[in-house]
Design a protein around this motif. Structure first.
Motif, PDB file in Angstrom:
ATOM      1  N   GLN A  54       8.160  11.029  -7.585  1.00  0.00           N
ATOM      2  CA  GLN A  54       8.595  12.245  -6.891  1.00  0.00           C
ATOM      3  C   GLN A  54       9.445  13.114  -7.816  1.00  0.00           C
ATOM      4  OE1 GLN A  54      10.308  11.627  -3.015  1.00  0.00           O
ATOM      5  NE2 GLN A  54      11.110  13.703  -2.908  1.00  0.00           N
ATOM      6  N   ASN A  55      10.355  12.503  -8.561  1.00  0.00           N
ATOM      7  CA  ASN A  55      11.211  13.266  -9.473  1.00  0.00           C
ATOM      8  C   ASN A  55      10.421  13.895 -10.623  1.00  0.00           C
ATOM      9  OD1 ASN A  55      13.459  12.658  -7.942  1.00  0.00           O
ATOM     10  ND2 ASN A  55      14.077  10.949  -9.233  1.00  0.00           N
ATOM     11  N   LYS A  56       9.415  13.181 -11.120  1.00  0.00           N
ATOM     12  CA  LYS A  56       8.652  13.680 -12.260  1.00  0.00           C
ATOM     13  C   LYS A  56       7.574  14.689 -11.865  1.00  0.00           C
ATOM     14  CE  LYS A  56       6.165  12.236 -16.346  1.00  0.00           C
ATOM     15  NZ  LYS A  56       5.912  11.164 -17.283  1.00  0.00           N
ATOM     16  N   PHE A  57       6.878  14.430 -10.754  1.00  0.00           N
ATOM     17  CA  PHE A  57       5.712  15.250 -10.399  1.00  0.00           C
ATOM     18  C   PHE A  57       5.868  16.037  -9.099  1.00  0.00           C
ATOM     19  CE2 PHE A  57       3.907  11.749 -12.954  1.00  0.00           C
ATOM     20  CZ  PHE A  57       3.370  12.504 -13.978  1.00  0.00           C
ATOM     21  N   GLU A  58       6.981  15.861  -8.385  1.00  0.00           N
ATOM     22  CA  GLU A  58       7.208  16.500  -7.094  1.00  0.00           C
ATOM     23  C   GLU A  58       6.118  16.138  -6.094  1.00  0.00           C
ATOM     24  OE1 GLU A  58       7.706  20.676  -7.981  1.00  0.00           O
ATOM     25  OE2 GLU A  58       9.731  20.344  -8.724  1.00  0.00           O
ATOM     26  N   LEU A  59       5.671  14.883  -6.149  1.00  0.00           N
ATOM     27  CA  LEU A  59       4.672  14.356  -5.220  1.00  0.00           C
ATOM     28  C   LEU A  59       5.305  13.217  -4.435  1.00  0.00           C
ATOM     29  CD1 LEU A  59       1.602  14.242  -7.618  1.00  0.00           C
ATOM     30  CD2 LEU A  59       2.119  15.974  -5.888  1.00  0.00           C
ATOM     31  N   VAL A  60       5.005  13.149  -3.157  1.00  0.00           N
ATOM     32  CA  VAL A  60       5.649  12.186  -2.263  1.00  0.00           C
ATOM     33  C   VAL A  60       4.614  11.199  -1.738  1.00  0.00           C
ATOM     34  CG1 VAL A  60       6.937  11.951  -0.103  1.00  0.00           C
ATOM     35  CG2 VAL A  60       7.352  13.911  -1.593  1.00  0.00           C
ATOM     36  N   ALA A  61       5.026   9.941  -1.630  1.00  0.00           N
ATOM     37  CA  ALA A  61       4.197   8.910  -0.995  1.00  0.00           C
ATOM     38  C   ALA A  61       5.096   8.004  -0.163  1.00  0.00           C
ATOM     39  CB  ALA A  61       3.446   8.103  -2.042  1.00  0.00           C
ATOM     40  N   HIS A  62       4.510   7.411   0.840  1.00  0.00           N
ATOM     41  CA  HIS A  62       5.182   6.429   1.689  1.00  0.00           C
ATOM     42  C   HIS A  62       4.595   5.071   1.341  1.00  0.00           C
ATOM     43  CE1 HIS A  62       6.650   9.857   3.946  1.00  0.00           C
ATOM     44  NE2 HIS A  62       5.415  10.319   3.919  1.00  0.00           N
ATOM     45  N   ASN A 121       0.855  -1.180   0.000  1.00  0.00           N
ATOM     46  CA  ASN A 121       0.000   0.000   0.000  1.00  0.00           C
ATOM     47  C   ASN A 121       0.898   1.238   0.000  1.00  0.00           C
ATOM     48  OD1 ASN A 121      -2.395   1.517   0.356  1.00  0.00           O
ATOM     49  ND2 ASN A 121      -2.025   1.600   2.552  1.00  0.00           N
ATOM     50  N   PHE A 122       0.510   2.273  -0.723  1.00  0.00           N
ATOM     51  CA  PHE A 122       1.259   3.530  -0.685  1.00  0.00           C
ATOM     52  C   PHE A 122       0.292   4.687  -0.470  1.00  0.00           C
ATOM     53  CE2 PHE A 122       0.646   2.091  -5.036  1.00  0.00           C
ATOM     54  CZ  PHE A 122       0.087   3.176  -5.682  1.00  0.00           C
ATOM     55  N   TRP A 123       0.766   5.715   0.233  1.00  0.00           N
ATOM     56  CA  TRP A 123      -0.084   6.848   0.589  1.00  0.00           C
ATOM     57  C   TRP A 123       0.763   8.099   0.754  1.00  0.00           C
ATOM     58  CZ3 TRP A 123       2.156   3.550   3.865  1.00  0.00           C
ATOM     59  CH2 TRP A 123       2.787   4.074   4.988  1.00  0.00           C
ATOM     60  N   GLY A 124       0.123   9.226   0.626  1.00  0.00           N
ATOM     61  CA  GLY A 124       0.776  10.527   0.740  1.00  0.00           C
ATOM     62  C   GLY A 124       0.066  11.488  -0.190  1.00  0.00           C
ATOM     63  N   ASN A 125       0.821  12.163  -1.081  1.00  0.00           N
ATOM     64  CA  ASN A 125       0.196  13.057  -2.056  1.00  0.00           C
ATOM     65  C   ASN A 125      -0.648  12.289  -3.072  1.00  0.00           C
ATOM     66  OD1 ASN A 125       3.243  14.836  -1.956  1.00  0.00           O
ATOM     67  ND2 ASN A 125       1.351  15.547  -1.045  1.00  0.00           N
ATOM     68  N   TYR A 126      -0.413  11.026  -3.221  1.00  0.00           N
ATOM     69  CA  TYR A 126      -1.225  10.122  -4.032  1.00  0.00           C
ATOM     70  C   TYR A 126      -1.313   8.808  -3.265  1.00  0.00           C
ATOM     71  CZ  TYR A 126       3.388   8.427  -5.405  1.00  0.00           C
ATOM     72  OH  TYR A 126       4.672   7.941  -5.386  1.00  0.00           O
ATOM     73  N   LYS A 127      -2.379   8.053  -3.492  1.00  0.00           N
ATOM     74  CA  LYS A 127      -2.629   6.837  -2.705  1.00  0.00           C
ATOM     75  C   LYS A 127      -2.958   5.681  -3.634  1.00  0.00           C
ATOM     76  CE  LYS A 127      -4.705   9.517   1.025  1.00  0.00           C
ATOM     77  NZ  LYS A 127      -4.971  10.817   0.489  1.00  0.00           N
ATOM     78  N   GLY A 128      -2.564   4.474  -3.218  1.00  0.00           N
ATOM     79  CA  GLY A 128      -2.912   3.316  -4.018  1.00  0.00           C
ATOM     80  C   GLY A 128      -2.426   2.011  -3.431  1.00  0.00           C
TER      81      GLY A 128
END
Length: 182
Positions: free
Chosen positions: A116-124, A51-58
């Motif tokens: 993160q490199n392409k969209f400057e969005l972070v997820a854990h 599972n990943f979550w943060g600026n985007y989730k999935g």
């Protein structure tokens, strides 16, 4: 159709190919067709999910036939220099599950870094879980805003020995749009 699930799926596909090539010294083939599916599940002989979550989730799932899992793990362990007599011979062994978990961890890490490199969005991400499968198990991805309508995609992958596995991916409904002038 230009949706973020396809953008994310493409990034995850590239991460998977790069990690397997580097870790296993194998070139896998990914189908050029992404399938939109009604939901994701653990299936085949052995499944892994994270599972990943943060600026985007999935949620990402990898489902392996026993032969595909054993081919990948055998190649990865040989690449690490493990003696031949210590390499597992059955996909249900703890060593296979542990090695698959490590591969999945590298795949999710690479995909998150690339996003993160392409969209400057972070997820854990959670620690990947790897489980033997005897009957398919449906997974349900719920966000705080909705419990249905999440796009789900399946990518089919083939190993050099023609063993098959696939990635299933779902995200919250979202569309990445780059703003100009930043």
């Amino acid at each position: 159709m230009n949706t973020s699930i396809l953008t994310i799926a493409s990034i995850f596909k590239d991460a998977l190919k790069e990690v397997i090539e580097r870790s296993c010294q194998l070139k896998v083939s990914v189908s050029k067709t992404a399938q939109f599916i009604p939901g994701i599940q653990l299936s085949e002989d052995i499944g892994a999910f994270v599972n990943f979550w943060g600026n985007y989730k999935g949620l990402m799932v990898l489902n392996f036939s026993g032969d595909a899992a054993l081919e990948l793990v055998t190649a990865a362990l040989r690449n690490m220099g493990m003696p031949e007599d210590e390499i597992p011979t059955h996909y249900m062994s703890d060593d296979v599950r542990g090695a698959l978990g490590e591969l999945v961890n590298h795949i999710i890490g690479k995909a998150r870094t690339d996003i993160q490199n392409k969209f400057e969005l972070v997820a854990h991400a959670t620690i990947p879980a790897v489980v033997p499968i005897t009957t398919p198990i449906g997974l349900y991805f719920k966000t705080t805003t909705s419990s249905d309508g999440h796009p789900c995609v399946r990518l089919s992958i083939r190993t050099p020995q023609n063993h098959r596995f696939h990635m299933e991916l779902t995200t919250e409904p979202t569309l990445f749009t780059t703003l100009s002038g930043n």
